[in-house]
Design a protein around this motif. Sequence first.
Motif, PDB file in Angstrom:
ATOM      1  N   GLU A  46      -1.638   8.027  -3.096  1.00 25.22           N
ATOM      2  CA  GLU A  46      -0.254   7.846  -3.523  1.00 25.22           C
ATOM      3  C   GLU A  46       0.139   6.378  -3.533  1.00 25.22           C
ATOM      4  OE1 GLU A  46       4.258   9.402  -2.373  1.00 25.22           O
ATOM      5  OE2 GLU A  46       2.491  10.335  -1.454  1.00 25.22           O
ATOM      6  N   ARG A  47      -0.277   5.643  -2.499  1.00 31.16           N
ATOM      7  CA  ARG A  47       0.043   4.210  -2.451  1.00 31.16           C
ATOM      8  C   ARG A  47      -0.590   3.464  -3.617  1.00 31.16           C
ATOM      9  NH1 ARG A  47      -0.142   1.898   3.734  1.00 31.16           N
ATOM     10  NH2 ARG A  47      -0.107   3.908   4.765  1.00 31.16           N
ATOM     11  N   ALA A  49      -1.401   4.680  -6.503  1.00 33.35           N
ATOM     12  CA  ALA A  49      -0.678   5.056  -7.721  1.00 33.35           C
ATOM     13  C   ALA A  49       0.645   4.310  -7.845  1.00 33.35           C
ATOM     14  CB  ALA A  49      -0.443   6.568  -7.738  1.00 33.35           C
ATOM     15  N   ARG A  50       1.244   3.992  -6.709  1.00 31.85           N
ATOM     16  CA  ARG A  50       2.518   3.254  -6.700  1.00 31.85           C
ATOM     17  C   ARG A  50       2.316   1.742  -6.754  1.00 31.85           C
ATOM     18  NH1 ARG A  50       6.194   6.223  -2.004  1.00 31.85           N
ATOM     19  NH2 ARG A  50       6.402   8.259  -3.040  1.00 31.85           N
ATOM     20  N   ARG A  51       1.082   1.283  -6.976  1.00 32.56           N
ATOM     21  CA  ARG A  51       0.757  -0.148  -7.048  1.00 32.56           C
ATOM     22  C   ARG A  51       1.005  -0.838  -5.712  1.00 32.56           C
ATOM     23  NH1 ARG A  51       0.752  -2.046 -12.438  1.00 32.56           N
ATOM     24  NH2 ARG A  51       1.680  -4.041 -11.818  1.00 32.56           N
ATOM     25  N   GLN A  52       0.748  -0.128  -4.625  1.00 31.46           N
ATOM     26  CA  GLN A  52       0.982  -0.655  -3.289  1.00 31.46           C
ATOM     27  C   GLN A  52      -0.303  -1.097  -2.595  1.00 31.46           C
ATOM     28  OE1 GLN A  52       3.095   2.680  -1.570  1.00 31.46           O
ATOM     29  NE2 GLN A  52       5.086   1.878  -2.184  1.00 31.46           N
ATOM     30  N   TRP A  78       3.692   1.752   4.736  1.00 34.28           N
ATOM     31  CA  TRP A  78       4.458   2.969   4.453  1.00 34.28           C
ATOM     32  C   TRP A  78       3.959   4.062   5.366  1.00 34.28           C
ATOM     33  CZ3 TRP A  78       2.726   7.712   2.217  1.00 34.28           C
ATOM     34  CH2 TRP A  78       3.751   8.626   1.922  1.00 34.28           C
TER      35      TRP A  78
END
Length: 308
Positions: A46-47, A49-52, A78
């Motif tokens: 998820e991170r 995918a969120r560009r994190q 996060w």
Amino acid sequence: MSGAVATRWQRPPDWSRVGVPAAAHGTALDFLAARFAHIARTDWQERIARRQVRGPDGEPLAAGAPVAGLGHLYYQRWLSDETPIPFEARVLHRDEHIVVADKPHFLPVAPAGLYLEQTLLRRLQHALGLPQLAPLHRLDKDTAGLVLLSANPATSNAYHRLFREQQVHKEYEAVAAHDARFEQPYWHRSRMEEGGPRFFTMCEVPGEPNSATLLQIAERAGPWARYRLQPVSGKKHQLRLHMAALGVPIRHDPFYPEINDPPSGDYSRPLQLLARRLRFRDPVSGAERVFESTRALQWPVDPADRFE
């Protein structure tokens, strides 16, 4: 990716950096899921995918990007479920350029591991309305006492320079077993490197010293003593490792000389180490600055309380 490009990305305070060993291979997702086993693989997906998750040049990485040769990665902090830490810091000083906080035991300074919002930095950013706030030096989460933070990015490098050039006089207090060798001032110098039983611990190795600590007993109570410690260098876990290497480990130290982690949520054995005093000449105003912690260690120790 050139080093010149990497240095231009200004990493925000809520991003962390993790080193990628030279022998590492596989994908970014595989590396992060293995390196941080306490975080679910789906969370890393998820991170990403969120560009994190970013490479050393600050560019977002894909889940399948190879990690070989990157050197390090950046990732945004996060956590979906963070346990509150029931202790608060005190702000001793605030001006246009710096904030001086008096940190309790158990509270991390900056986001890392299992901590994000439950850190000194994030709490102060919210409480003071200073999203640009950034710590100027390190202090272990187990250690209480003074932390100096930059409140102004335009002058932060001037304060960082004080630490780089060892122009900040730091004084700590610690409780450990009494040892007559240290009734007089004693210098301990050693070469410290990363190593030991866990990835975050340090060890002493042969070679040219890169750390130095001046210590002396300030007070005695039966088999215990309160030590005054003055580190010249600022290596990670320096005081804790030096005291353990001298045969007088700091009371309640969960890492040195042996790993003895307390259960999660057990706050009954705070590390008896306190960052008592900071003194330096302010690089902006030119004034002599002296700050002192208002906290105290568990002293004197009950003589019946023998060594753990």
